[in-house]
Write an enzyme that holds these catalytic residues in place. Structure first.
Site, short mmCIF file in Angstrom:
data_model
loop_
_atom_site.label_atom_id
_atom_site.label_comp_id
_atom_site.label_asym_id
_atom_site.label_seq_id
_atom_site.Cartn_x
_atom_site.Cartn_y
_atom_site.Cartn_z
N GLY A 1 -21.52 -26.87 -3.48
CA GLY A 1 -21.92 -27.66 -2.33
C GLY A 1 -21.17 -27.18 -1.12
NE ARG B 1 -22.24 -19.59 -4.55
CZ ARG B 1 -22.70 -20.82 -4.80
NH1 ARG B 1 -21.85 -21.76 -5.20
NH2 ARG B 1 -23.98 -21.12 -4.66
CG ASP C 1 -25.79 -24.38 0.54
OD1 ASP C 1 -24.71 -24.19 -0.04
OD2 ASP C 1 -26.67 -25.16 0.12
CG ASN D 1 -30.62 -27.33 0.58
OD1 ASN D 1 -29.39 -27.43 0.55
ND2 ASN D 1 -31.41 -28.16 -0.07
CD GLN E 1 -27.74 -26.71 -8.72
OE1 GLN E 1 -28.90 -26.70 -9.16
NE2 GLN E 1 -27.20 -25.67 -8.09
#
Length: 353
Positions: A52, A94, A244, A254, A203
């Site tokens: 997240g 990431r 994101d 996202n 998720q």
């Protein structure tokens, strides 16, 4: 920070280390992983023990402090050189989540601007990491309450749809999209949440559903390909998702599958909201075409536990995110209010620290 038993806090500083909820083990096991070193924090981010965008930012800030704590020199120049290596390590984990780079950049800026000894810099970095943690929790609570101002006025009790997990587990606590859900539930505006399972890592099924069950929020889990059908049946009044990375024009990256949900919402005249802090906005990107899209290991697609789902000889493509064009987004809900995507640039100055 005082912890409430009613909420989940995925990143906690405790006894000289960072305690992370191991999100790879939910919902079956509620366990913590203790992180003492920057290398371990990088691994936790990469393997999605913590995930997240806002939570990654908080974790990275603590990771920067852990890395600083490991540097054994009293020479300022040498210290900053080594700290930059820590920043590069954390930044390589990431590529899509802009909060990661925002937090690293803020920590590096603080280190360079702090006067005094290396020990003074380390102490200031620790205080900054804690501040980022507290700020994100406050930001999420503001996002949740601001979301109430743009949700449909009728019916009185709404059924909302979300994709992936943009809840307490994805932030310092409370959540962005689920922050809106929590605020709606608190104010008696929520009838039920529909949660997409969110393939391939599930998720929605593993994390969003788990959060709702912990707090008694009514939740219905659906597979990703059921969303449009539910909209057509009149079961969904609005969609709320997290982000994101958001480009300056409002294009939003996202979790993969978000774009499909946005298209379906547009086709059924259902408002589609993005809930995210201003730290998720990358004002250096004019639009979403340049947002880097992480591609993950294909085993996430073809393997569940020890079971292989596909025949040999199949090729795989596993992008972790997609980009929803701004024209499909009704409003972006931030800590400074809810605004149309095209008006986002007006909040740029409020993002500056």
């Amino acid at each position: 920070m005082t912890l409430s038993t009613n909420h989940v806090y995925p990143v906690i500083w405790h006894n000289g280390a960072v305690s992370l909820i191991d999100q790879t083990r939910l919902p079956n096991e509620y366990t913590f992983v203790e992180i003492h070193r920057s290398e371990d924090m990088a691994r936790a981010i990469k393997t999605m023990i913590v995930r997240g965008a806002p939570a990654i930012g908080v974790a990275a800030a603590y990771g920067m402090y852990l890395g600083a704590r490991e540097i054994e020199t009293s020479d300022r120049h040498e210290f900053l050189q080594n700290l930059d290596k820590v920043a590069q390590l954390l930044g390589s984990t990431r590529p899509t989540a802009v909060n990661l780079f925002w937090a690293i950049s803020r920590m590096m800026k603080v280190a360079k601007e702090t006067l005094g000894t290396v020990e003074d810099i380390k102490q200031t970095l620790f205080q900054t990491a804690q501040a980022i943690n507290v700020e994100d929790l406050q930001t999420c609570q503001a996002i949740g309450d601001n979301g109430l101002t743009v949700l449909p006025a009728s019916p009185e009790k709404l059924t909302l749809l979300t994709h992936c997990n943009a809840g307490a587990l994805a932030t310092a606590g409370y959540g962005t999209a689920l922050g809106v859900v929590r605020s709606a539930w608190r104010e008696g505006r929520l009838e039920r949440l529909f949660a997409d399972e969110t393939r391939p890592r599930l998720q929605g099924a593993k994390l969003t559903a788990w959060e709702c069950v912990q707090e008694g929020i009514p939740v219905t889990l659906i597979t990703d390909n059921m969303a449009a059908h539910c909209m057509k049946q009149g079961l969904i009044h609005a969609v709320v998702v997290g982000a994101d990375r958001i480009a300056a024009n409002g294009d939003t990256a996202n979790k993969i599958g978000t774009y499909s949900v946005a298209i379906a919402a547009k086709a059924h005249n259902i408002p589609f909201f993005v809930a995210a802090p201003l730290s998720t906005v990358d004002f250096e990107l004019a639009d979403g075409s340049k947002i880097p899209i992480e591609e993950r290991d294909p085993t996430e697609i073809y393997q569940v536990g020890d079971t292989i789902l596909t025949p040999e000889g199949v090729d795989f493509y596993n992008p972790a995110f997609d980009v929803t064009p701004a024209e499909l987004i009704t409003a972006i809900i931030t800590e400074n209010g809810a605004i149309a995507p095209g008006e986002l640039v007006k909040l740029q100055l409020k993002q500056l620290v």
